[in-house]
Design a protein around this motif. Structure first.
Motif, PDB file in Angstrom:
ATOM      1  N   HIS A 368       0.862  -1.197   0.000  1.00 19.15           N
ATOM      2  CA  HIS A 368       0.000   0.000   0.000  1.00 19.15           C
ATOM      3  C   HIS A 368       0.889   1.235   0.000  1.00 19.15           C
ATOM      4  N   ILE A 369       1.239   1.709  -1.181  1.00 23.37           N
ATOM      5  CA  ILE A 369       2.121   2.859  -1.280  1.00 23.37           C
ATOM      6  C   ILE A 369       1.465   4.118  -0.733  1.00 23.37           C
ATOM      7  N   GLU A 370       0.125   4.158  -0.764  1.00 25.29           N
ATOM      8  CA  GLU A 370      -0.564   5.362  -0.292  1.00 25.29           C
ATOM      9  C   GLU A 370      -0.427   5.543   1.215  1.00 25.29           C
ATOM     10  N   LYS A 371      -0.005   4.502   1.935  1.00 29.80           N
ATOM     11  CA  LYS A 371       0.168   4.613   3.385  1.00 29.80           C
ATOM     12  C   LYS A 371       1.523   5.170   3.780  1.00 29.80           C
ATOM     13  N   LEU A 372       2.445   5.296   2.823  1.00 32.56           N
ATOM     14  CA  LEU A 372       3.794   5.745   3.135  1.00 32.56           C
ATOM     15  C   LEU A 372       3.890   7.263   3.083  1.00 32.56           C
ATOM     16  N   ASP A 373       4.792   7.775   3.880  1.00 29.05           N
ATOM     17  CA  ASP A 373       4.986   9.217   3.949  1.00 29.05           C
ATOM     18  C   ASP A 373       5.733   9.700   2.705  1.00 29.05           C
ATOM     19  N   PRO A 374       5.345  10.845   2.122  1.00 32.31           N
ATOM     20  CA  PRO A 374       6.043  11.345   0.923  1.00 32.31           C
ATOM     21  C   PRO A 374       7.509  11.640   1.164  1.00 32.31           C
ATOM     22  N   ALA A 375       7.899  11.957   2.411  1.00 32.18           N
ATOM     23  CA  ALA A 375       9.310  12.212   2.695  1.00 32.18           C
ATOM     24  C   ALA A 375      10.144  10.962   2.476  1.00 32.18           C
ATOM     25  N   LYS A 486       0.431   8.787  -7.089  1.00 32.07           N
ATOM     26  CA  LYS A 486       0.374  10.241  -7.163  1.00 32.07           C
ATOM     27  C   LYS A 486      -0.093  10.839  -5.847  1.00 32.07           C
ATOM     28  N   ARG A 487      -1.070  10.167  -5.218  1.00 31.93           N
ATOM     29  CA  ARG A 487      -1.587  10.655  -3.944  1.00 31.93           C
ATOM     30  C   ARG A 487      -0.521  10.548  -2.848  1.00 31.93           C
ATOM     31  N   ALA A 488       0.286   9.486  -2.914  1.00 35.78           N
ATOM     32  CA  ALA A 488       1.339   9.324  -1.913  1.00 35.78           C
ATOM     33  C   ALA A 488       2.429  10.366  -2.082  1.00 35.78           C
ATOM     34  N   LEU A 489       2.753  10.673  -3.347  1.00 32.61           N
ATOM     35  CA  LEU A 489       3.825  11.637  -3.595  1.00 32.61           C
ATOM     36  C   LEU A 489       3.352  13.074  -3.442  1.00 32.61           C
ATOM     37  N   ASP A 490       2.094  13.339  -3.841  1.00 28.25           N
ATOM     38  CA  ASP A 490       1.557  14.693  -3.792  1.00 28.25           C
ATOM     39  C   ASP A 490       0.689  14.890  -2.562  1.00 28.25           C
ATOM     40  N   SER A 491       1.175  14.396  -1.426  1.00 25.77           N
ATOM     41  CA  SER A 491       0.461  14.578  -0.171  1.00 25.77           C
ATOM     42  C   SER A 491       0.382  16.058   0.155  1.00 25.77           C
ATOM     43  N   PRO A 492      -0.632  16.517   0.892  1.00 21.19           N
ATOM     44  CA  PRO A 492      -0.696  17.929   1.273  1.00 21.19           C
ATOM     45  C   PRO A 492       0.491  18.363   2.092  1.00 21.19           C
ATOM     46  N   TYR A 493       1.273  17.384   2.599  1.00 21.92           N
ATOM     47  CA  TYR A 493       2.446  17.751   3.385  1.00 21.92           C
ATOM     48  C   TYR A 493       3.709  17.818   2.554  1.00 21.92           C
ATOM     49  N   ALA A 494       3.636  17.398   1.295  1.00 19.28           N
ATOM     50  CA  ALA A 494       4.862  17.270   0.519  1.00 19.28           C
ATOM     51  C   ALA A 494       5.551  18.604   0.317  1.00 19.28           C
ATOM     52  N   ASP A 495       4.769  19.686   0.133  1.00 15.74           N
ATOM     53  CA  ASP A 495       5.373  20.991  -0.092  1.00 15.74           C
ATOM     54  C   ASP A 495       6.040  21.530   1.160  1.00 15.74           C
ATOM     55  N   GLU A 496       5.681  20.963   2.298  1.00 21.78           N
ATOM     56  CA  GLU A 496       6.253  21.454   3.550  1.00 21.78           C
ATOM     57  C   GLU A 496       7.173  20.407   4.164  1.00 21.78           C
ATOM     58  N   GLU A 497       7.807  19.593   3.313  1.00 24.21           N
ATOM     59  CA  GLU A 497       8.570  18.448   3.809  1.00 24.21           C
ATOM     60  C   GLU A 497       9.709  18.882   4.719  1.00 24.21           C
ATOM     61  N   GLU A 498      10.467  19.907   4.313  1.00 20.49           N
ATOM     62  CA  GLU A 498      11.613  20.309   5.122  1.00 20.49           C
ATOM     63  C   GLU A 498      11.171  20.819   6.486  1.00 20.49           C
ATOM     64  N   GLU A 499      10.085  21.599   6.492  1.00 19.69           N
ATOM     65  CA  GLU A 499       9.591  22.134   7.758  1.00 19.69           C
ATOM     66  C   GLU A 499       9.119  21.007   8.669  1.00 19.69           C
ATOM     67  N   ILE A 500       8.447  20.019   8.106  1.00 23.70           N
ATOM     68  CA  ILE A 500       7.920  18.911   8.911  1.00 23.70           C
ATOM     69  C   ILE A 500       9.047  18.027   9.413  1.00 23.70           C
TER      70      ILE A 500
END
Length: 510
Positions: A368-375, A486-500
């Motif tokens: 289930h790739i959608e369960k993995l964190d985009p980081a 695509k959903r796993a990679l384009d998570s709403p958190y992906a743009d804020e990866e460094e901050e997270i």
């Protein structure tokens, strides 16, 4: 005749007198110095120079001696009449070597050198801190003086590289797993990894997968293994990450075995549930060897990677080795779970500690790739994403060849067309196809007939489901897989990866 023996006795007496006089006038130290001086004098007019490589360097084993011994084994078979045969530990092949006091010529970059294997009896020692072998072994390298710079700069490095290649090819590969019990437990040899011989027969030739995708993976692996200079020149750690994802039974484990057999690497199967902390994870990484594949299978089940913070009223960032998580925000919770943070796992794959060693491959598998964190999925950590799909027609032909021995023209065109028409609609895994073929492998026609019936039955069932999905506006299987990645990679958190990631680090420190 009597006069002859009398003269010979007188001569021997004169020689004995001269020898005693020589020992009195010229002590052994002076004679050794004189002989050394004479040798140096003649060396000035010699066109050769000599290098000695002994088996024992002081009290330590000389690794260069072992490297030369392995290197010469590759060329001595065709050029020597007398050979020594050896078989190393964990090796399934026999190595040919140069016999005692034998010699062999070698050529490197048009320069000819002579190797001689010198074996002499070692003088007995009344006392020694370390027992020494009875025989004193070593190699003598004779080269021309004009080739001295070439030999010292390139030839010896060439020997070490070739020896490593021969050693890896001859030695059986090993499958490692981290020792049970956690807490930095060690095996009987004091190591955190336990090993067994790796005998998995999977290869890329037998792997049921699309040939184009297979060729792409093989070329990527070959480029990785042969491009050390590229990684050094670009300032990158010599490692690469692969993410294998797809439904169960599609050959993810067989792919890992094929990669190990293709490259000749050992496999480290990391069980995260046995690791208690980030520091223990780093220690395990430090004890892995170069030229190895580090595997974490079913990573979505081994560790909870979904909690990213409170941005959407989700629980605090806490990851546990049991895969259950701790919603209280306290990583140690009840004190029973093994705590590994996402930060620790990211540093394990792409941080400073990931480069303690070289030529290593990280492989993660998931259903289930959608369960993995985009980081965890971005390039630099998982460089290549490989979707292990349901059985396609090219992969079905590979399975028919593997299990039934059918080649391209052995089946009729009508049967092939029927198989091609239903295999992708059936959405059947290579494991399910293999089971049908194994069960009927003694009757090939029956095996194909039952397989075709099973495929048609599955295809009809999926078509009925597809109609209902189409009425509800659902995606097809292919679109669904693409949407999941695509959903796993384009998570709403992906743009804020460094901050997270920074916040994760702070949480783990607290």
């Amino acid at each position: 005749m009597k006069e002859y023996w009398t003269s010979l006795a007188s001569l021997l007496g004169v020689l004995a007198f001269c020898q005693s006089l020589m020992n009195s006038v010229f002590p052994p130290e002076l004679r050794y110095a004189s002989l050394k001086l004479v040798n140096r004098f003649f060396q000035l007019f010699s066109s050769f120079c000599y290098f000695d490589i002994t088996e024992i360097d002081g009290v330590n084993t000389n690794e260069l001696y072992n490297a030369v011994q392995l290197y010469l084994s590759s060329s001595s078979v065709s050029s020597s009449n007398r050979l020594s045969l050896t078989r190393a530990l964990n090796s399934s092949s026999i190595t040919f070597g140069l016999s005692n006091n034998d010699s062999i010529f070698d050529t490197f970059n048009s320069a000819t050198v002579l190797w001689e294997h010198i074996v002499t009896q070692r003088q007995t020692q009344t006392f020694a801190w370390r027992p020494m072998p009875e025989e004193k072994r070593g190699f003598t390298l004779r080269i021309k003086k004009k080739d001295k710079s070439l030999i010292l700069d390139s030839y010896l490095d060439h020997i070490v590289e070739k020896a490593d290649e021969i050693r890896r090819r001859n030695q059986d590969r090993l499958l490692y797993t981290n020792s049970r019990g956690g807490g930095g437990s060690l095996d009987s040899r004091g190591l955190p990894w336990e090993s067994v011989p790796f005998k998995h027969p999977s290869t890329f030739e037998t792997l049921a997968m699309d040939p184009v995708k297979k060729r792409e993976i093989m070329e990527d692996l070959k480029d990785f293994a042969e491009c050390q200079s590229f990684y050094r020149r670009t300032g990158r750690a010599w490692k690469r990450g692969y993410l294998l994802y797809g439904p169960p039974g599609t050959g993810k484990s067989s792919m890992i075995a094929a990669m190990a057999n293709y490259l000749g690497y050992d496999i480290y199967d990391l069980e995260l549930t046995e690791v208690k902390s980030n520091s223990e994870l780093r220690k395990l990484l430090m004890k892995t060897s170069s030229k190895s594949i580090i595997v974490i299978e079913d990573i979505d089940c081994s560790i909870n990677l979904t909690n990213r913070g409170n941005k959407f009223n989700e629980p605090e960032m806490t990851l546990t080795g049991s895969g259950l998580g701790d919603e209280s925000g306290n990583g140690n919770g009840n004190g029973n779970g093994n705590t590994i943070t996402l930060s620790g796992l990211l540093n394990f794959t792409d941080g400073l500690w990931s480069c303690c060693g070289s030529e290593r491959i990280f492989v993660f598998t998931t259903n289930h790739i959608e369960k993995l964190d985009p980081a965890l999925l971005r390039s630099g950590r998982m460089d290549m994403h490989v979707y292990m799909s349901y059985c396609t027609f090219p992969s079905l032909k590979i399975l028919l060849r593997n299990y039934l021995g059918y080649e391209e023209g052995d089946l009729s065109d009508d049967v092939l067309k029927e198989l091609e028409g239903v295999v992708e609609k059936a959405e059947i895994t290579p494991a399910d196809v293999s089971e049908v073929l194994i069960k009927n492998r003694r009757d090939k026609e029956r095996a194909v007939r039952e397989l075709l019936e099973d495929l048609k039955r599955r295809a009809e069932r999926n078509e009925n489901k597809g109609e209902s999905r189409g009425q509800n506006g659902s995606l097809t299987v292919a679109d669904d897989v693409e949407e999941q990645e695509k959903r796993a990679l384009d998570s709403p958190y992906a743009d804020e990866e460094e901050e997270i990631e920074d916040s994760i680090c702070k949480i783990s420190e607290d």
